[in-house]
Design a protein around this motif. Structure first.
Motif, PDB file in Angstrom:
ATOM      1  N   ILE A   4      44.189  52.542  47.035  1.00  0.00           N
ATOM      2  CA  ILE A   4      43.698  51.553  46.070  1.00  0.00           C
ATOM      3  C   ILE A   4      44.899  50.743  45.601  1.00  0.00           C
ATOM      4  O   ILE A   4      45.901  51.305  45.173  1.00  0.00           O
ATOM      5  CB  ILE A   4      43.043  52.224  44.845  1.00  0.00           C
ATOM      6  N   LYS A   5      44.794  49.437  45.691  1.00  0.00           N
ATOM      7  CA  LYS A   5      45.825  48.560  45.133  1.00  0.00           C
ATOM      8  C   LYS A   5      45.291  48.007  43.816  1.00  0.00           C
ATOM      9  O   LYS A   5      44.160  47.541  43.755  1.00  0.00           O
ATOM     10  CB  LYS A   5      46.126  47.402  46.078  1.00  0.00           C
ATOM     11  N   VAL A   6      46.098  48.082  42.789  1.00  0.00           N
ATOM     12  CA  VAL A   6      45.722  47.555  41.479  1.00  0.00           C
ATOM     13  C   VAL A   6      46.732  46.485  41.099  1.00  0.00           C
ATOM     14  O   VAL A   6      47.936  46.735  41.100  1.00  0.00           O
ATOM     15  CB  VAL A   6      45.716  48.665  40.405  1.00  0.00           C
ATOM     16  N   LYS A   7      46.224  45.299  40.790  1.00  0.00           N
ATOM     17  CA  LYS A   7      47.072  44.208  40.312  1.00  0.00           C
ATOM     18  C   LYS A   7      46.460  43.689  39.021  1.00  0.00           C
ATOM     19  O   LYS A   7      45.246  43.611  38.890  1.00  0.00           O
ATOM     20  CB  LYS A   7      47.121  43.066  41.330  1.00  0.00           C
ATOM     21  N   LYS A   8      47.333  43.328  38.075  1.00  0.00           N
ATOM     22  CA  LYS A   8      46.857  42.719  36.838  1.00  0.00           C
ATOM     23  C   LYS A   8      47.636  41.443  36.593  1.00  0.00           C
ATOM     24  O   LYS A   8      48.822  41.377  36.879  1.00  0.00           O
ATOM     25  CB  LYS A   8      47.039  43.665  35.651  1.00  0.00           C
ATOM     26  N   THR A   9      46.954  40.438  36.069  1.00  0.00           N
ATOM     27  CA  THR A   9      47.626  39.199  35.682  1.00  0.00           C
ATOM     28  C   THR A   9      47.460  39.025  34.182  1.00  0.00           C
ATOM     29  O   THR A   9      46.356  39.130  33.661  1.00  0.00           O
ATOM     30  CB  THR A   9      47.034  37.980  36.422  1.00  0.00           C
ATOM     31  N   LYS A  10      48.542  38.798  33.502  1.00  0.00           N
ATOM     32  CA  LYS A  10      48.486  38.673  32.044  1.00  0.00           C
ATOM     33  C   LYS A  10      47.951  37.320  31.601  1.00  0.00           C
ATOM     34  O   LYS A  10      47.229  37.232  30.622  1.00  0.00           O
ATOM     35  CB  LYS A  10      49.862  38.925  31.441  1.00  0.00           C
ATOM     36  N   GLU A  11      48.303  36.247  32.357  1.00  0.00           N
ATOM     37  CA  GLU A  11      47.926  34.915  31.885  1.00  0.00           C
ATOM     38  C   GLU A  11      46.417  34.691  31.882  1.00  0.00           C
ATOM     39  O   GLU A  11      45.881  34.069  30.986  1.00  0.00           O
ATOM     40  CB  GLU A  11      48.630  33.805  32.663  1.00  0.00           C
ATOM     41  N   ASN A  12      45.687  35.211  32.885  1.00  0.00           N
ATOM     42  CA  ASN A  12      44.230  35.005  32.872  1.00  0.00           C
ATOM     43  C   ASN A  12      43.463  36.298  32.647  1.00  0.00           C
ATOM     44  O   ASN A  12      42.256  36.321  32.761  1.00  0.00           O
ATOM     45  CB  ASN A  12      43.760  34.294  34.152  1.00  0.00           C
ATOM     46  N   LYS A  13      44.184  37.375  32.318  1.00  0.00           N
ATOM     47  CA  LYS A  13      43.595  38.652  31.911  1.00  0.00           C
ATOM     48  C   LYS A  13      42.637  39.234  32.949  1.00  0.00           C
ATOM     49  O   LYS A  13      41.601  39.789  32.620  1.00  0.00           O
ATOM     50  CB  LYS A  13      42.934  38.520  30.547  1.00  0.00           C
ATOM     51  N   LEU A  14      43.016  39.079  34.218  1.00  0.00           N
ATOM     52  CA  LEU A  14      42.240  39.625  35.325  1.00  0.00           C
ATOM     53  C   LEU A  14      42.910  40.875  35.871  1.00  0.00           C
ATOM     54  O   LEU A  14      44.124  40.979  35.901  1.00  0.00           O
ATOM     55  CB  LEU A  14      42.150  38.624  36.477  1.00  0.00           C
ATOM     56  N   ALA A  15      42.071  41.795  36.319  1.00  0.00           N
ATOM     57  CA  ALA A  15      42.563  42.921  37.105  1.00  0.00           C
ATOM     58  C   ALA A  15      41.914  42.809  38.475  1.00  0.00           C
ATOM     59  O   ALA A  15      40.795  42.319  38.605  1.00  0.00           O
ATOM     60  CB  ALA A  15      42.181  44.234  36.440  1.00  0.00           C
ATOM     61  N   HIS A  16      42.624  43.248  39.485  1.00  0.00           N
ATOM     62  CA  HIS A  16      42.118  43.186  40.850  1.00  0.00           C
ATOM     63  C   HIS A  16      42.273  44.580  41.462  1.00  0.00           C
ATOM     64  O   HIS A  16      43.381  45.101  41.550  1.00  0.00           O
ATOM     65  CB  HIS A  16      42.901  42.156  41.642  1.00  0.00           C
ATOM     66  N   LEU A  17      41.149  45.185  41.854  1.00  0.00           N
ATOM     67  CA  LEU A  17      41.152  46.453  42.577  1.00  0.00           C
ATOM     68  C   LEU A  17      40.822  46.159  44.032  1.00  0.00           C
ATOM     69  O   LEU A  17      39.818  45.511  44.313  1.00  0.00           O
ATOM     70  CB  LEU A  17      40.100  47.412  42.026  1.00  0.00           C
ATOM     71  N   GLU A  18      41.648  46.640  44.925  1.00  0.00           N
ATOM     72  CA  GLU A  18      41.411  46.420  46.345  1.00  0.00           C
ATOM     73  C   GLU A  18      41.341  47.768  47.052  1.00  0.00           C
ATOM     74  O   GLU A  18      42.292  48.553  47.001  1.00  0.00           O
ATOM     75  CB  GLU A  18      42.527  45.574  46.947  1.00  0.00           C
ATOM     76  N   LEU A  19      40.212  48.051  47.708  1.00  0.00           N
ATOM     77  CA  LEU A  19      40.108  49.218  48.563  1.00  0.00           C
ATOM     78  C   LEU A  19      41.062  48.985  49.724  1.00  0.00           C
ATOM     79  O   LEU A  19      41.008  47.926  50.350  1.00  0.00           O
ATOM     80  CB  LEU A  19      38.685  49.387  49.075  1.00  0.00           C
ATOM     81  N   ASN A  20      41.935  49.949  50.019  1.00  0.00           N
ATOM     82  CA  ASN A  20      43.031  49.672  50.938  1.00  0.00           C
ATOM     83  C   ASN A  20      43.085  50.670  52.109  1.00  0.00           C
ATOM     84  O   ASN A  20      44.087  51.340  52.319  1.00  0.00           O
ATOM     85  CB  ASN A  20      44.360  49.661  50.172  1.00  0.00           C
ATOM     86  N   LEU A  21      42.005  50.758  52.845  1.00  0.00           N
ATOM     87  CA  LEU A  21      41.980  51.507  54.102  1.00  0.00           C
ATOM     88  C   LEU A  21      41.387  50.609  55.183  1.00  0.00           C
ATOM     89  O   LEU A  21      40.336  50.905  55.753  1.00  0.00           O
ATOM     90  CB  LEU A  21      41.128  52.780  53.971  1.00  0.00           C
TER      91      LEU A  21
END
Length: 118
Positions: A4-21
């Motif tokens: 699982i890749k988790v990315k967060k952006t502070k400026e637009n308050k988004l989180a992104h979860l990516e299934l990574n297989l």
């Protein structure tokens, strides 16, 4: 490699979860279910997250359950089978009760349990 890749952006308050297989078309194995559930739990507690994007790495979002894992009930006890069903149920419950909108970035195939995520 993290499944699982988790990315967060502070400026637009988004989180992104990516299934990574991607080589396994992001199948729902016990490890994937647990990692996704844990990530959703952490992000649901983060007041800086106002929306979540859920996607799959590679050509397909999610090919559904890991067929090798799904064959295990034949050789498992009733308690083990119940615990595995509870694990998947917990994931779908976390998705349904996530405190922010979830945006599915869906591409390619989506089968079986992957439809519950989409």
């Amino acid at each position: 490699m993290s499944i699982i890749k988790v990315k967060k952006t502070k400026e637009n308050k988004l989180a992104h979860l990516e299934l990574n297989l991607p080589k396994k078309r992001n199948i729902l194995s016990v490890q994937m279910i647990q990692a996704l559930t844990d990530s959703l739990e952490r992000l649901s507690q983060d007041s800086q997250v106002h929306a979540l994007i859920l996607s799959g790495a590679g050509e397909h979002f999610c090919a559904g359950g890991d067929l090798r894992w799904m064959r295990l009930p034949e050789n498992s006890s009733d308690l083990e089978n119940i615990n595995q069903v509870k694990l998947l149920s917990r994931l779908f419950n976390k998705l349904a009760k996530f405190p922010c909108p979830i945006i599915g970035d869906i591409k390619g195939a989506v089968f079986g349990g992957g439809l519950g995520e989409a």
